[in-house]
Design an enzyme around this catalytic site. Structure first.
Site, PDB file in Angstrom:
ATOM      1  N   ARG A  77       1.149  -1.353  -0.226  1.00 27.12           N
ATOM      2  CA  ARG A  77       0.229   0.056  -0.091  1.00 27.12           C
ATOM      3  C   ARG A  77       1.038   1.477  -0.260  1.00 27.12           C
ATOM      4  NH1 ARG A  77      -3.475   3.227   3.636  1.00 27.12           N
ATOM      5  NH2 ARG A  77      -5.577   3.189   3.250  1.00 27.12           N
TER       6      ARG A  77
ATOM      7  N   ILE B 154      -7.247   7.688  -1.260  1.00 27.04           N
ATOM      8  CA  ILE B 154      -7.470   6.289  -1.524  1.00 27.04           C
ATOM      9  C   ILE B 154      -8.370   5.555  -0.051  1.00 27.04           C
ATOM     10  CG2 ILE B 154      -5.188   5.854  -0.075  1.00 27.04           C
ATOM     11  CD1 ILE B 154      -4.129   3.134  -1.257  1.00 27.04           C
ATOM     12  N   SER B 155      -9.089   4.781  -0.261  1.00 27.74           N
ATOM     13  CA  SER B 155      -9.641   3.845   0.507  1.00 27.74           C
ATOM     14  C   SER B 155      -9.006   3.326   1.740  1.00 27.74           C
ATOM     15  CB  SER B 155     -10.634   2.882   0.036  1.00 27.74           C
ATOM     16  OG  SER B 155     -11.358   3.368  -0.756  1.00 27.74           O
ATOM     17  N   GLN B 156      -9.932   3.413   3.431  1.00 30.48           N
ATOM     18  CA  GLN B 156      -9.539   3.061   3.809  1.00 30.48           C
ATOM     19  C   GLN B 156      -9.225   1.078   4.103  1.00 30.48           C
ATOM     20  OE1 GLN B 156     -12.069   3.860   7.459  1.00 30.48           O
ATOM     21  NE2 GLN B 156     -11.194   3.139   9.122  1.00 30.48           N
ATOM     22  N   PRO B 157      -8.272   1.082   4.825  1.00 34.64           N
ATOM     23  CA  PRO B 157      -7.901  -0.782   4.284  1.00 34.64           C
ATOM     24  C   PRO B 157      -9.455  -1.911   5.235  1.00 34.64           C
ATOM     25  CG  PRO B 157      -5.725   0.585   5.628  1.00 34.64           C
ATOM     26  CD  PRO B 157      -7.100   0.998   4.896  1.00 34.64           C
TER      27      PRO B 157
END
Ligand code: SAM
Length: 218
Positions: free
Chosen positions: A41, A67-70
């Site tokens: 990431r 960027i989306s949260q994991p």
């Protein structure tokens, strides 16, 4: 061309901790956890922010996007029940992190982004990392009818409703995962197509996505 960043022991260690954290938050699909454990990431971040890359947070990637949260990526990926070779439509390529996770799960990914600067960036970065998805620039609220139908569809931006076009492009037996709500808060919705005319809809947890902007959306 090899990608310029290295995946060293510090980042690999941080990634392992992230996987353990996601497992602790209730992500139980081993394949999804393995995929999170594989995708570097930090490659999506400027080197100055590498210390943020394995925190369970969304992060700005420019042009007002994130960027989306994991956890969100893992949650949506788990709901899709990806099988090797599944043809998956992803709406909202963004950084491409979710795309990489889907590909690690064995999906053949068709991904569409509406913002040209983000699209141009991602079509350079992902193949450089070895992730050769099918990239498209345009309004994904209409799907990509010329390549339909799809085994799975994932929308990574908040929609006011489930776009009709996406329902039509889903195979019978297919799964659509989409956050639906207002511009501030959405419920994760899973739609399963059970016949030519019938769909099952399940509403799950609450999330906060950037809006899906387009013809069939905001
Ligand atoms: N999945 C990405 C990731 O892993 O980093 C994050 C996606 S970001 C939360 C949402 C993306 O959806 C943004 O890049 C935004 O420009 C894009 N988007 C919004 N409306 C769209 C539309 N109608 N068609 C395609 N992309 C759209």
């Amino acid at each position: 061309m090899a990608y310029k960043f290295v995946d060293n022991y510090r980042e690999r260690g941080a990634r392992k901790k992230l996987v353990a954290h996601l497992e602790g938050r209730g992500i139980s699909d081993k394949k999804v956890l393995e995929a999170i454990g594989k995708v570097p990431r930090h490659f999506f971040f400027d080197e100055t922010f590498w210390n943020q890359a394995y925190k369970d947070i969304a992060f700005p990637i420019g042009d007002g996007q994130t960027i989306s949260q994991p956890y969100t990526v893992a949650y949506q990926s788990e709901l899709l029940h990806i099988k090797k070779g599944d043809k998956v439509l992803e709406i909202g390529t963004g950084s491409g992190y979710q795309t990489c996770i889907l590909m690690e799960l064995g999906a053949n990914v068709y991904t569409i982004e509406r913002q040209e600067s983000i699209y141009r960036h991602t079509i350079r970065v992902l193949p450089g990392m070895g992730y050769n998805a099918h990239f498209f620039l345009g309004d994904g609220s209409k799907g990509i009818p010329e390549h339909a139908s799809y085994d799975k569809i994932i929308v990574t931006a908040g929609a006011p409703w489930v776009p009709e076009a996406l329902l039509k492009q889903l195979k019978i037996g297919g799964i659509l995962v989409i956050p639906v709500g207002d511009e501030n808060i959405q419920k994760m919705v899973t739609v399963i197509r059970i016949s030519e005319t019938d769909y099952d809809r399940i509403e799950l947890d609450t999330f906060r996505f950037v809006p899906l902007v387009g013809d069939q959306a905001w």
